[in-house]
Design an enzyme around this catalytic site. Structure first.
Site, PDB file in Angstrom:
ATOM      1  N   ARG A 148       0.843  -1.200   0.000  1.00 19.12           N
ATOM      2  CA  ARG A 148       0.000   0.000   0.000  1.00 19.12           C
ATOM      3  C   ARG A 148       0.871   1.240   0.000  1.00 19.12           C
ATOM      4  O   ARG A 148       1.717   1.434   0.879  1.00 19.12           O
ATOM      5  CB  ARG A 148      -0.918  -0.002   1.225  1.00 19.12           C
ATOM      6  N   THR A 188      -0.862   7.591  -0.945  1.00 18.65           N
ATOM      7  CA  THR A 188      -2.188   7.489  -1.562  1.00 18.65           C
ATOM      8  C   THR A 188      -3.035   6.363  -0.980  1.00 18.65           C
ATOM      9  O   THR A 188      -4.248   6.340  -1.195  1.00 18.65           O
ATOM     10  CB  THR A 188      -2.044   7.234  -3.072  1.00 18.65           C
ATOM     11  N   ASP A 199      -0.980  -9.896  13.560  1.00 18.04           N
ATOM     12  CA  ASP A 199      -0.457  -9.844  12.196  1.00 18.04           C
ATOM     13  C   ASP A 199      -0.112 -11.264  11.753  1.00 18.04           C
ATOM     14  O   ASP A 199       0.835 -11.885  12.257  1.00 18.04           O
ATOM     15  CB  ASP A 199       0.786  -8.946  12.143  1.00 18.04           C
ATOM     16  N   ASP A 218       3.606 -11.860  10.444  1.00 23.58           N
ATOM     17  CA  ASP A 218       4.600 -11.868  11.508  1.00 23.58           C
ATOM     18  C   ASP A 218       4.507 -13.134  12.339  1.00 23.58           C
ATOM     19  O   ASP A 218       5.522 -13.715  12.745  1.00 23.58           O
ATOM     20  CB  ASP A 218       4.425 -10.642  12.401  1.00 23.58           C
TER      21      ASP A 218
END
Length: 221
Positions: free
Chosen positions: A116, A120, A212, A215
């Site tokens: 990402r 933006t 996560d 992770d």
């Protein structure tokens, strides 16, 4: 454990299946616990994804072929046409893909990498490798978490551009917000998940979630 259903996630359109098999839900509970080791988390992800693959492939087309058993010949069912393709959204998708390959070892494999843009917030593709005949295969796209839904929607759009016409999306966890984004962008793509959790927090983490996934799969945090 109370398992979320579609009635807990209003205003979601599209074909969404919550896999409520007791073994799936039991293993997901073990994955959620913060004290689960990297090895335990990785093993459970592999076991759950194998069970998910059973649900995802229950309607694959079959045909009959003649075989010879130790006693006689017979007409027996076998998968028809091209075998499926599993596409992993890097990097965490590999933790789901491996379990599915245990069930369907002849499946082709593809990878798509997205990040990402910090300015933006638009998903940017940095890697794509797919079988040449992806248009002829059922494509199962895998990522442990469907959070905002934007990366998954971008991945599906890119696969359609590459020629994929038969697509399914599989994840361990999602939230109503992410489901809405994905199903509005791709109402033709069935979604399979093990749980629709409550919400996203201010950091776009699924709550209650499991942390996560990348992770925890690879021990990088």
């Amino acid at each position: 454990m109370e398992v979320p259903t579609m009635t807990d996630a209003p205003h979601i359109t599209g074909d969404v299946t919550v896999i409520q098999h007791p073994l799936v839900q039991h293993k997901l509970t073990l994955m959620r616990q913060k004290h689960a080791s990297t090895g335990e988390f990785r093993r459970l992800a592999r076991e759950i994804s194998l069970l998910m693959a059973y649900e995802l492939t229950r309607d694959l087309p079959i045909e009959t072929t003649e075989i010879e058993t130790p006693l006689e010949t017979m007409q027996a069912p076998i998968l028809a046409g091209k075998k499926l393709c599993i596409v992993s959204i890097l990097r965490a998708g590999d933790g789901i893909m491996e379990g599915m390959l245990d069930l369907v070892p002849s499946a082709r494999v593809g990878h798509i990498g997205l990040y990402r843009d910090p300015a933006t917030l638009v998903p940017v593709e940095y890697y794509l490798k797919l079988p040449d005949d992806i248009a002829e295969r059922l494509v199962i796209v895998v990522d442990p978490m469907l959070a905002t839904g934007h990366s998954a929607a971008a991945a599906l759009s890119r696969l359609k551009q590459a020629g994929a016409t038969q697509l399914r999306f599989a994840c361990l966890l999602t939230v109503p917000q992410g489901l809405r984004v994905l199903t509005e962008a791709h109402p033709d793509v069935p979604v399979f998940t093990c749980s629709i959790d409550r919400e996203l927090d201010e950091h776009a983490y699924i709550r209650p979630g499991l942390g996560d996934a990348g992770d925890r799969l690879y021990g990088t945090k």
